[in-house]
Design a protein around this motif. Structure first.
Motif, PDB file in Angstrom:
ATOM      1  N   TYR A 151      61.622  65.939  89.408  1.00  0.00           N
ATOM      2  CA  TYR A 151      60.318  66.374  88.843  1.00  0.00           C
ATOM      3  C   TYR A 151      60.186  65.384  87.536  1.00  0.00           C
ATOM      4  O   TYR A 151      59.056  64.792  87.395  1.00  0.00           O
ATOM      5  N   VAL A 152      61.058  64.851  86.690  1.00  0.00           N
ATOM      6  CA  VAL A 152      60.935  64.186  85.535  1.00  0.00           C
ATOM      7  C   VAL A 152      60.379  62.681  86.165  1.00  0.00           C
ATOM      8  O   VAL A 152      59.517  62.123  85.467  1.00  0.00           O
ATOM      9  N   THR A 153      61.233  62.282  87.081  1.00  0.00           N
ATOM     10  CA  THR A 153      60.997  61.071  87.820  1.00  0.00           C
ATOM     11  C   THR A 153      59.400  60.993  88.243  1.00  0.00           C
ATOM     12  O   THR A 153      58.626  60.016  88.015  1.00  0.00           O
ATOM     13  N   PHE A 154      58.832  62.138  89.034  1.00  0.00           N
ATOM     14  CA  PHE A 154      57.634  62.286  89.375  1.00  0.00           C
ATOM     15  C   PHE A 154      56.551  62.163  88.193  1.00  0.00           C
ATOM     16  O   PHE A 154      55.750  61.328  88.235  1.00  0.00           O
ATOM     17  N   HIS A 155      56.789  62.849  87.055  1.00  0.00           N
ATOM     18  CA  HIS A 155      56.026  63.115  85.987  1.00  0.00           C
ATOM     19  C   HIS A 155      56.046  61.637  85.292  1.00  0.00           C
ATOM     20  O   HIS A 155      54.913  61.182  84.804  1.00  0.00           O
ATOM     21  N   LEU A 156      57.066  60.877  85.285  1.00  0.00           N
ATOM     22  CA  LEU A 156      57.229  59.580  84.616  1.00  0.00           C
ATOM     23  C   LEU A 156      56.364  58.515  85.460  1.00  0.00           C
ATOM     24  O   LEU A 156      55.554  57.563  84.992  1.00  0.00           O
ATOM     25  N   GLU A 157      56.861  58.466  86.708  1.00  0.00           N
ATOM     26  CA  GLU A 157      56.382  57.376  87.646  1.00  0.00           C
ATOM     27  C   GLU A 157      55.170  57.643  88.361  1.00  0.00           C
ATOM     28  O   GLU A 157      54.408  56.687  88.531  1.00  0.00           O
ATOM     29  N   THR A 158      54.952  59.027  88.939  1.00  0.00           N
ATOM     30  CA  THR A 158      53.744  59.053  89.831  1.00  0.00           C
ATOM     31  C   THR A 158      52.778  59.448  88.855  1.00  0.00           C
ATOM     32  O   THR A 158      51.739  58.938  88.965  1.00  0.00           O
ATOM     33  N   ILE A 159      52.699  60.311  88.086  1.00  0.00           N
ATOM     34  CA  ILE A 159      51.836  60.914  86.929  1.00  0.00           C
ATOM     35  C   ILE A 159      51.534  59.708  86.014  1.00  0.00           C
ATOM     36  O   ILE A 159      50.262  59.478  85.590  1.00  0.00           O
ATOM     37  N   GLY A 160      52.496  59.089  85.819  1.00  0.00           N
ATOM     38  CA  GLY A 160      52.405  58.157  84.700  1.00  0.00           C
ATOM     39  C   GLY A 160      52.177  58.525  83.242  1.00  0.00           C
ATOM     40  O   GLY A 160      51.329  58.088  82.464  1.00  0.00           O
ATOM     41  N   CYS A 161      52.612  59.586  82.896  1.00  0.00           N
ATOM     42  CA  CYS A 161      52.421  60.146  81.599  1.00  0.00           C
ATOM     43  C   CYS A 161      52.807  59.160  80.460  1.00  0.00           C
ATOM     44  O   CYS A 161      53.901  59.000  80.153  1.00  0.00           O
ATOM     45  N   ALA A 162      51.404  58.839  79.786  1.00  0.00           N
ATOM     46  CA  ALA A 162      51.930  57.744  78.905  1.00  0.00           C
ATOM     47  C   ALA A 162      52.824  58.454  77.549  1.00  0.00           C
ATOM     48  O   ALA A 162      53.626  57.770  77.032  1.00  0.00           O
ATOM     49  N   TYR A 163      52.358  59.485  77.384  1.00  0.00           N
ATOM     50  CA  TYR A 163      53.375  60.258  76.220  1.00  0.00           C
ATOM     51  C   TYR A 163      54.610  60.510  76.569  1.00  0.00           C
ATOM     52  O   TYR A 163      55.441  59.935  75.725  1.00  0.00           O
ATOM     53  N   CYS A 164      55.045  60.828  77.827  1.00  0.00           N
ATOM     54  CA  CYS A 164      56.626  60.712  78.076  1.00  0.00           C
ATOM     55  C   CYS A 164      57.118  59.579  78.172  1.00  0.00           C
ATOM     56  O   CYS A 164      58.397  59.148  77.926  1.00  0.00           O
ATOM     57  N   GLN A 165      56.446  58.461  78.667  1.00  0.00           N
ATOM     58  CA  GLN A 165      56.861  57.227  78.773  1.00  0.00           C
ATOM     59  C   GLN A 165      57.144  56.543  77.675  1.00  0.00           C
ATOM     60  O   GLN A 165      58.212  55.783  77.192  1.00  0.00           O
ATOM     61  N   ALA A 166      56.312  56.907  76.469  1.00  0.00           N
ATOM     62  CA  ALA A 166      56.449  56.594  75.247  1.00  0.00           C
ATOM     63  C   ALA A 166      57.767  56.990  74.657  1.00  0.00           C
ATOM     64  O   ALA A 166      58.585  56.601  73.809  1.00  0.00           O
ATOM     65  N   THR A 167      58.082  58.526  74.918  1.00  0.00           N
ATOM     66  CA  THR A 167      59.113  59.150  74.457  1.00  0.00           C
ATOM     67  C   THR A 167      60.390  58.512  74.888  1.00  0.00           C
ATOM     68  O   THR A 167      61.428  58.296  74.470  1.00  0.00           O
ATOM     69  N   LEU A 168      60.334  58.182  76.107  1.00  0.00           N
ATOM     70  CA  LEU A 168      61.344  57.572  76.881  1.00  0.00           C
ATOM     71  C   LEU A 168      61.997  56.471  76.412  1.00  0.00           C
ATOM     72  O   LEU A 168      62.898  55.804  76.135  1.00  0.00           O
ATOM     73  N   ALA A 169      60.841  55.428  76.176  1.00  0.00           N
ATOM     74  CA  ALA A 169      61.014  54.076  75.352  1.00  0.00           C
ATOM     75  C   ALA A 169      61.664  54.429  74.078  1.00  0.00           C
ATOM     76  O   ALA A 169      62.587  53.540  73.689  1.00  0.00           O
ATOM     77  N   GLU A 170      61.208  55.070  73.270  1.00  0.00           N
ATOM     78  CA  GLU A 170      61.806  55.669  72.026  1.00  0.00           C
ATOM     79  C   GLU A 170      63.353  55.855  72.203  1.00  0.00           C
ATOM     80  O   GLU A 170      63.969  55.456  71.341  1.00  0.00           O
ATOM     81  N   LEU A 171      63.517  56.846  73.126  1.00  0.00           N
ATOM     82  CA  LEU A 171      64.842  57.194  73.302  1.00  0.00           C
ATOM     83  C   LEU A 171      65.941  56.330  73.582  1.00  0.00           C
ATOM     84  O   LEU A 171      66.916  55.940  73.226  1.00  0.00           O
ATOM     85  N   LYS A 172      65.386  55.165  74.496  1.00  0.00           N
ATOM     86  CA  LYS A 172      66.280  53.976  74.999  1.00  0.00           C
ATOM     87  C   LYS A 172      66.619  53.241  73.816  1.00  0.00           C
ATOM     88  O   LYS A 172      67.388  52.777  73.705  1.00  0.00           O
ATOM     89  N   THR A 173      65.477  53.002  72.885  1.00  0.00           N
ATOM     90  CA  THR A 173      65.761  52.138  71.783  1.00  0.00           C
ATOM     91  C   THR A 173      66.603  52.757  70.944  1.00  0.00           C
ATOM     92  O   THR A 173      67.574  52.004  70.456  1.00  0.00           O
ATOM     93  N   ALA A 174      66.632  54.015  70.849  1.00  0.00           N
ATOM     94  CA  ALA A 174      67.406  54.687  69.858  1.00  0.00           C
ATOM     95  C   ALA A 174      68.732  54.716  70.331  1.00  0.00           C
ATOM     96  O   ALA A 174      70.082  54.444  69.622  1.00  0.00           O
ATOM     97  N   ALA A 175      69.199  54.793  71.838  1.00  0.00           N
ATOM     98  CA  ALA A 175      70.348  54.686  72.460  1.00  0.00           C
ATOM     99  C   ALA A 175      71.015  53.300  72.330  1.00  0.00           C
ATOM    100  O   ALA A 175      72.276  53.206  71.995  1.00  0.00           O
ATOM    101  N   GLU A 176      70.117  52.263  72.425  1.00  0.00           N
ATOM    102  CA  GLU A 176      70.686  50.844  72.373  1.00  0.00           C
ATOM    103  C   GLU A 176      71.135  50.509  70.627  1.00  0.00           C
ATOM    104  O   GLU A 176      72.135  49.985  70.559  1.00  0.00           O
TER     105      GLU A 176
END
Length: 140
Positions: free
Chosen positions: A85-110
């Motif tokens: 579901y999350v993959t579908f939401h990010l990649e197929t739906i392309g939710c900009a809000y969730c993509q931004a959240t994921l990018a922020e989490l990746k930056t924090a993890a790095e």
């Protein structure tokens, strides 16, 4: 007549479209004054309280995964069904809000990873320096 839906216009106004769709809508809005008027009418209707159930869902991000769930997604720790579901939401739906959240989490993890590496380097340096200083003091 434009093929852009009312839902896409409102999502564009809320910056919820993926980059490709947002660019298409923006290009059409720049060219078509009637489309700009339609967007204005939609925004006025929404501001007056006349909104659809779909708009409530989108605006409230009811279908969006939680931030902690996005963290689990990033760590590849979700159950298979939820991962789909999350993959579908990010990649197929392309939710900009969730993509931004994921990018922020990746930056924090790095950043955390770099902090951990720096801490390990400091510990190794201190250990080697302590040994050097200890040997120097015993030779004096």
């Amino acid at each position: 007549m434009s093929t852009i839906s009312d839902e896409d216009l409102l999502a564009y106004a809320d910056e919820l479209l993926n980059l490709v769709t947002a660019s298409t809508v923006e290009a059409e809005l720049r060219k078509d004054s009637s489309l700009r008027e339609r967007l204005q009418i939609l925004l006025e209707g929404r501001d007056s309280g006349s909104i659809s159930l779909g708009e409530v869902w989108r605006h409230g991000r009811i279908t969006c995964p939680s931030r902690s769930e996005m963290g689990l997604y990033l760590m590849n720790a979700l159950e298979a069904e939820r991962l789909d579901y999350v993959t579908f939401h990010l990649e197929t739906i392309g939710c900009a809000y969730c993509q931004a959240t994921l990018a922020e989490l990746k930056t924090a993890a790095e950043s955390l990873e770099l902090d951990a590496q720096d801490s390990q380097r400091r510990e190794r340096l201190f250990a080697s320096s302590a040994g050097f200083l200890q040997n120097r003091d015993s030779n004096s």
